[in-house]
Design a protein around this motif. Structure first.
Motif, PDB file in Angstrom:
ATOM      1  N   ARG A 204       0.822  -1.223   0.000  1.00  0.00           N
ATOM      2  CA  ARG A 204       0.000   0.000   0.000  1.00  0.00           C
ATOM      3  C   ARG A 204       0.855   1.272   0.000  1.00  0.00           C
ATOM      4  O   ARG A 204       0.340   2.366   0.081  1.00  0.00           O
ATOM      5  CB  ARG A 204      -0.991   0.061   1.182  1.00  0.00           C
ATOM      6  N   LEU A 205       2.170   1.106  -0.066  1.00  0.00           N
ATOM      7  CA  LEU A 205       3.056   2.274  -0.202  1.00  0.00           C
ATOM      8  C   LEU A 205       3.264   2.548  -1.693  1.00  0.00           C
ATOM      9  O   LEU A 205       2.995   1.671  -2.520  1.00  0.00           O
ATOM     10  CB  LEU A 205       4.394   2.005   0.495  1.00  0.00           C
ATOM     11  N   PRO A 206       3.763   3.753  -2.039  1.00  0.00           N
ATOM     12  CA  PRO A 206       3.961   4.035  -3.466  1.00  0.00           C
ATOM     13  C   PRO A 206       4.941   3.061  -4.120  1.00  0.00           C
ATOM     14  O   PRO A 206       6.017   2.794  -3.571  1.00  0.00           O
ATOM     15  CB  PRO A 206       4.535   5.455  -3.445  1.00  0.00           C
ATOM     16  N   THR A 364     -17.824   7.157 -16.945  1.00  0.00           N
ATOM     17  CA  THR A 364     -17.586   6.533 -15.620  1.00  0.00           C
ATOM     18  C   THR A 364     -17.489   5.008 -15.755  1.00  0.00           C
ATOM     19  O   THR A 364     -16.828   4.354 -14.959  1.00  0.00           O
ATOM     20  CB  THR A 364     -18.704   6.888 -14.614  1.00  0.00           C
ATOM     21  N   GLY A 365     -18.141   4.478 -16.783  1.00  0.00           N
ATOM     22  CA  GLY A 365     -18.090   3.024 -17.004  1.00  0.00           C
ATOM     23  C   GLY A 365     -16.740   2.546 -17.504  1.00  0.00           C
ATOM     24  O   GLY A 365     -16.468   1.350 -17.526  1.00  0.00           O
ATOM     25  N   GLN A 366     -15.892   3.467 -17.921  1.00  0.00           N
ATOM     26  CA  GLN A 366     -14.586   3.100 -18.492  1.00  0.00           C
ATOM     27  C   GLN A 366     -13.458   3.196 -17.471  1.00  0.00           C
ATOM     28  O   GLN A 366     -12.298   2.967 -17.821  1.00  0.00           O
ATOM     29  CB  GLN A 366     -14.240   4.070 -19.643  1.00  0.00           C
ATOM     30  N   VAL A 367     -13.796   3.615 -16.237  1.00  0.00           N
ATOM     31  CA  VAL A 367     -12.730   3.862 -15.259  1.00  0.00           C
ATOM     32  C   VAL A 367     -12.045   2.549 -14.876  1.00  0.00           C
ATOM     33  O   VAL A 367     -12.699   1.580 -14.484  1.00  0.00           O
ATOM     34  CB  VAL A 367     -13.294   4.564 -13.999  1.00  0.00           C
ATOM     35  N   HIS A 368     -10.732   2.544 -15.003  1.00  0.00           N
ATOM     36  CA  HIS A 368      -9.951   1.336 -14.695  1.00  0.00           C
ATOM     37  C   HIS A 368      -9.822   1.164 -13.179  1.00  0.00           C
ATOM     38  O   HIS A 368      -9.833   2.154 -12.436  1.00  0.00           O
ATOM     39  CB  HIS A 368      -8.557   1.484 -15.333  1.00  0.00           C
ATOM     40  N   GLU A 369      -9.672  -0.078 -12.735  1.00  0.00           N
ATOM     41  CA  GLU A 369      -9.628  -0.330 -11.282  1.00  0.00           C
ATOM     42  C   GLU A 369      -8.455   0.394 -10.605  1.00  0.00           C
ATOM     43  O   GLU A 369      -8.563   0.824  -9.452  1.00  0.00           O
ATOM     44  CB  GLU A 369      -9.557  -1.840 -10.997  1.00  0.00           C
ATOM     45  N   ASN A 370      -7.324   0.531 -11.326  1.00  0.00           N
ATOM     46  CA  ASN A 370      -6.175   1.233 -10.721  1.00  0.00           C
ATOM     47  C   ASN A 370      -6.491   2.709 -10.491  1.00  0.00           C
ATOM     48  O   ASN A 370      -5.976   3.326  -9.563  1.00  0.00           O
ATOM     49  CB  ASN A 370      -4.943   1.126 -11.621  1.00  0.00           C
ATOM     50  N   ALA A 371      -7.327   3.267 -11.360  1.00  0.00           N
ATOM     51  CA  ALA A 371      -7.740   4.664 -11.186  1.00  0.00           C
ATOM     52  C   ALA A 371      -8.766   4.766 -10.067  1.00  0.00           C
ATOM     53  O   ALA A 371      -8.737   5.703  -9.256  1.00  0.00           O
ATOM     54  CB  ALA A 371      -8.316   5.197 -12.487  1.00  0.00           C
ATOM     55  N   ASN A 372      -9.646   3.800 -10.005  1.00  0.00           N
ATOM     56  CA  ASN A 372     -10.683   3.804  -8.965  1.00  0.00           C
ATOM     57  C   ASN A 372     -10.098   3.701  -7.563  1.00  0.00           C
ATOM     58  O   ASN A 372     -10.699   4.169  -6.594  1.00  0.00           O
ATOM     59  CB  ASN A 372     -11.628   2.617  -9.191  1.00  0.00           C
ATOM     60  N   ALA A 373      -8.934   3.070  -7.469  1.00  0.00           N
ATOM     61  CA  ALA A 373      -8.320   2.868  -6.147  1.00  0.00           C
ATOM     62  C   ALA A 373      -7.641   4.139  -5.624  1.00  0.00           C
ATOM     63  O   ALA A 373      -7.414   4.269  -4.413  1.00  0.00           O
ATOM     64  CB  ALA A 373      -7.297   1.734  -6.230  1.00  0.00           C
ATOM     65  N   LEU A 374      -7.331   5.077  -6.501  1.00  0.00           N
ATOM     66  CA  LEU A 374      -6.501   6.225  -6.089  1.00  0.00           C
ATOM     67  C   LEU A 374      -7.168   7.201  -5.105  1.00  0.00           C
ATOM     68  O   LEU A 374      -6.512   7.676  -4.183  1.00  0.00           O
ATOM     69  CB  LEU A 374      -5.981   6.974  -7.318  1.00  0.00           C
ATOM     70  N   PRO A 375      -8.461   7.531  -5.267  1.00  0.00           N
ATOM     71  CA  PRO A 375      -9.031   8.508  -4.325  1.00  0.00           C
ATOM     72  C   PRO A 375      -8.980   8.041  -2.867  1.00  0.00           C
ATOM     73  O   PRO A 375      -8.939   8.872  -1.960  1.00  0.00           O
ATOM     74  CB  PRO A 375     -10.477   8.647  -4.796  1.00  0.00           C
ATOM     75  N   ALA A 376      -8.998   6.743  -2.630  1.00  0.00           N
ATOM     76  CA  ALA A 376      -8.993   6.255  -1.245  1.00  0.00           C
ATOM     77  C   ALA A 376      -7.582   5.905  -0.769  1.00  0.00           C
ATOM     78  O   ALA A 376      -7.413   5.296   0.282  1.00  0.00           O
ATOM     79  CB  ALA A 376      -9.893   5.020  -1.138  1.00  0.00           C
ATOM     80  N   TRP A 377      -6.572   6.327  -1.539  1.00  0.00           N
ATOM     81  CA  TRP A 377      -5.175   5.983  -1.206  1.00  0.00           C
ATOM     82  C   TRP A 377      -4.465   7.213  -0.674  1.00  0.00           C
ATOM     83  O   TRP A 377      -4.442   8.251  -1.339  1.00  0.00           O
ATOM     84  CB  TRP A 377      -4.481   5.465  -2.470  1.00  0.00           C
ATOM     85  N   TRP A 379      -1.434   8.111  -0.262  1.00  0.00           N
ATOM     86  CA  TRP A 379      -0.201   8.620  -0.846  1.00  0.00           C
ATOM     87  C   TRP A 379      -0.411   9.235  -2.226  1.00  0.00           C
ATOM     88  O   TRP A 379       0.552   9.607  -2.898  1.00  0.00           O
ATOM     89  CB  TRP A 379       0.852   7.504  -0.948  1.00  0.00           C
ATOM     90  N   GLY A 380      -1.678   9.308  -2.647  1.00  0.00           N
ATOM     91  CA  GLY A 380      -1.959   9.825  -3.985  1.00  0.00           C
ATOM     92  C   GLY A 380      -1.388  11.216  -4.217  1.00  0.00           C
ATOM     93  O   GLY A 380      -0.633  11.445  -5.166  1.00  0.00           O
TER      94      GLY A 380
END
Lengths: 421, 298
Positions: A204-206, A364-377, A379-380
């Motif tokens: 979960r670190l960069p 919004t249907g095209q958002v990749h899972e790696n992008a979806n994970a960033l707002p809750a991370w 270290w973003g």
């Protein structure tokens, strides 16, 4: 006597502007478009219904939210409520609204999908709600494309195809540049992800800069050198300074602009009927055609002296009718499930607006899972900062792109080490 | 009794200068992102070591904190160029304004006016003039020249930073020199004229030596101000293009306040180092003032 009155009036004026009294709720707010006026209208209505609560809206520059609010929060001070975008990094300062809300379950059902974006990892608190969901995406100047006789690339077009098409428009219409992306690490993270980037390591670190980021960063530097990308936006500042390229698009100086859904109202107001424009979603990379989700949250601050009143204000602002009205008047994408499920009548006579908002909803249907994970991370934002600082140095010719990647890794590593002290 | 009268001043000096200085030194020996000193980890001289961790100080790429050394070298170049230009322009301006011009008061006001402007206003005005679609390029285009991207080409942007800061402050320094010029006894010029001395010789033999105390004060004040440069350049160029106008104060601001994970310890260490340079310059200035006082006393 006259002097005494003046002194008393000045003192009262100064105190009212800096001190929150019992029953006062100070809201720190910034605006991209018309939302400051809309929220003031809504709060006036609230105060008519709740005369014992005085809500003071402090409309401030976005930079104040980014730079001054965090320092106030660290010092255990600040407003009672704030509209913020640096949601996760500052999560320790948000108030748990649960005991002050009339119906916490209503919040969890309608607004809970984004709670993890704004609370510390593992926490179950209700810190606030998203006033808007955003998605990064592009805008094309339809009139310029038509004048140049160039077809606007389709939904599955890649970044290369978009830049090529915009480049033809640039050459034909003698524009300064073909396209621009806002000077922001957040903005280029969407295309990075589309080329396969994943910032989050297994711990979960960069993670070190990967091939996805490298591929798009190399392209961006090449496009800047060749004059396709507007050099002014990224090169003309140092460090993490944010620069939007909206004015270049509004003034028809570029054919294509990559920013996000929050620009729709701004473009509609400022462009008017000067030219036609369309929202295009996000161009594709090798892995996805992803935008990056995000948004602004309205959160309670845990240092408030009036949490009961804060709870009432937040209950009111998060109610379905109020969120719907806010959404329809500001042209923002809502986060409220009930509002999304119902009818939204966006209040604009501009035919470009509804089409643009629909395009963003579709994207919004095209958002990749790696992008979806960033707002809750958490270290973003430090990663975004390192990206923008070093890539703009590479664009300016101060660093080779490979040295920039090395520096990005070192910067992030140093920040993680510093934060762990 | 003397202590009683000095106490308020000393109290203010203690609270607003000595105490923050001590706190700043303490911060520079701590690490982490926490704001309160009590929540911060003591790291000794680590932050200074980090700043000085460099393979070759002349090659910033070999330095761990490359942006700090970029800011150091940029500031050094800025100081050399800006101070030379500032002193030169201020001297010429003062000499011109000291002559019997028509509407002399008006011209003095014209040169002093920019000093009254807020640095942010100065930065914004010049940004609007120099940006790609700014006033200057519009004028050039109308005259048939190719527009220049003043704020995106590194040499032009650096020159703009120097030029704008000179424009903004030269009136103040010209005023100091003007006061010095007016203090030179007229009889000396009259005697030189009677002797048929050439104007150049009058300047080198009378004006310059007698103006030297004021010139030295201007030189040191300009040096101190140039090392501290921040506001108008930050608004004008934002430190760009790339990092070509990133100066020390902006580096400290970025590290301590503007970056997403603030590093107050590193920013404090950098500001202490900058403070040491300023102390040396201030001592130099005090020395000059005292020497002038002693000469005046004789």
């Amino acid at each position: 006597m006259q002097i005494r009155k003046i002194v008393l009036a000045l003192t009262a004026g100064l105190m009212s502007s800096t001190v929150a009294f019992a029953g006062d709720v100070r809201v720190m707010w910034y605006s991209d478009g018309v939302e400051g006026e809309v929220i003031q209208d809504l709060l006036n209505r609230f105060m008519e219904q709740n005369p014992d609560i005085n809500v003071i809206l402090d409309n401030v520059a976005y930079q104040v939210i980014q730079e001054q609010l965090p320092i106030e929060l660290e010092a255990g001070r600040g407003p009672d409520i704030a509209r913020v975008t640096n949601i996760k990094t500052l999560a320790d300062h948000w108030l748990d609204l649960t005991p002050y809300l009339a119906d916490p379950e209503y919040w969890r059902t309608n607004l809970g999908a984004q709670f993890d974006w704004m609370r510390p990892d593992g926490s179950e608190i209700i810190p606030g709600f998203m006033t808007q969901l955003t998605l990064t995406g592009g805008f094309a100047n339809k009139t310029l494309f038509e004048q140049a006789g160039v077809e606007i690339p389709g939904a599955e077009a890649t970044w290369d195809e978009w830049v090529e098409a915009a480049g033809k428009v640039q050459d034909s219409q003698q524009l300064n540049a073909a396209f621009a992306i806002d000077r922001s690490g957040h903005r280029i993270s969407a295309p990075n992800v589309s080329y396969g980037a994943n910032y989050i390591g297994p711990d979960r670190l960069p993670a070190p800069v990967d091939e996805g980021t490298k591929t798009f960063a190399r392209k961006l530097v090449e496009w800047t050198e060749s004059g396709r990308m507007n050099k002014d936006v990224w090169v003309s500042a140092a460090g993490t300074t944010y620069r939007a390229a909206a004015d270049d698009f509004i003034n028809a100086q570029i054919a294509y602009y990559y920013s996000g859904s929050w620009q729709v109202a701004n473009l509609s107001t400022k462009i008017g009927d000067a030219f036609d424009w369309v929202a295009t979603g996000s161009p594709c990379g090798t892995v996805a055609c992803s935008g990056l989700p995000g948004g602004a949250a309205l959160v309670g601050i845990k240092y408030t002296k009036n949490p009961e009143e804060v709870g009432k204000v937040m209950d009111y602002l998060a109610s379905e009718d109020v969120v719907r009205e806010f959404t329809e008047r500001t042209l923002f994408l809502p986060a409220h499930k009930g509002v999304i499920a119902g009818e939204i009548d966006f209040q604009s006579d501009d035919p470009n607006v509804k089409a643009a908002l629909n395009a963003f909803v579709k994207a919004t249907g095209q958002v990749h899972e790696n992008a979806n994970a960033l707002p809750a991370w958490k270290w973003g934002t430090p990663v975004y900062g390192a990206l923008v600082t070093r890539i703009s140095q590479a664009m300016a010719g101060e660093l080779s792109i490979d040295d920039a990647f090395t520096r990005i890794d070192e910067d992030i590593k140093a920040q993680v080490a510093e934060a762990s002290k | 009794m003397a202590a009683f009268f000095l106490a308020p001043n000393m109290l203010i000096f203690g609270v607003f200068v000595l105490f923050p200085l001590a706190v700043n030194i303490a911060y520079s020996m701590t690490g982490g992102n926490a704001l309160f000193l009590t929540n911060r980890e003591f790291v000794g001289l680590d932050q200074y070591e980090r700043l000085f961790d460099c393979g070759n100080y002349l090659d910033r790429q070999t330095c761990r904190e490359d942006l700090f050394w970029t800011a150091v070298w940029n500031t050094s170049a800025f100081v050399v160029l800006q101070v030379s230009l500032m002193v030169g322009v201020a001297l010429v301006t003062a000499l011109v304004l000291n002559r019997d011009l028509k509407a002399r008061s008006f011209w003095r006001a014209v040169f002093f006016f920019p000093v009254l402007l807020s640095p942010v206003v100065v930065g914004l005005i010049w940004r609007w003039i120099l940006q790609r679609q700014g006033l200057l390029n519009f004028g050039l285009y109308e005259l048939g020249f190719e527009p220049v991207n003043w704020l995106v080409e590194r040499n032009w942007a650096f020159a703009a930073a120097v030029g704008v800061s000179v424009w903004a402050h030269v009136g103040f320094y010209a005023l100091i020199l003007l006061a010095g010029l007016q203090a030179i006894p007229k009889e000396l010029y009259e005697a030189a004229e009677m002797d048929g001395t050439k104007p150049g010789r009058v300047f080198w033999r009378i004006t310059l030596p007698l103006l030297m105390p004021n010139l030295l004060v201007v030189l040191v004040l300009t040096l101190i101000r140039a090392v501290q440069i921040f506001d108008e350049v930050y608004v004008l160029t934002g430190g760009g293009p790339g990092t070509s106008t990133l100066f020390l104060t902006q580096y400290i601001y970025e590290v301590g306040f503007a970056s997403h994970l603030r590093n107050p310890g590193l920013a404090s260490a950098a500001s202490i180092l900058m403070g040491l340079v300023l102390i040396v310059l201030t001592l130099f200035q005090l020395g000059i003032v005292r020497r002038n006082d002693r000469r005046g006393g004789k």
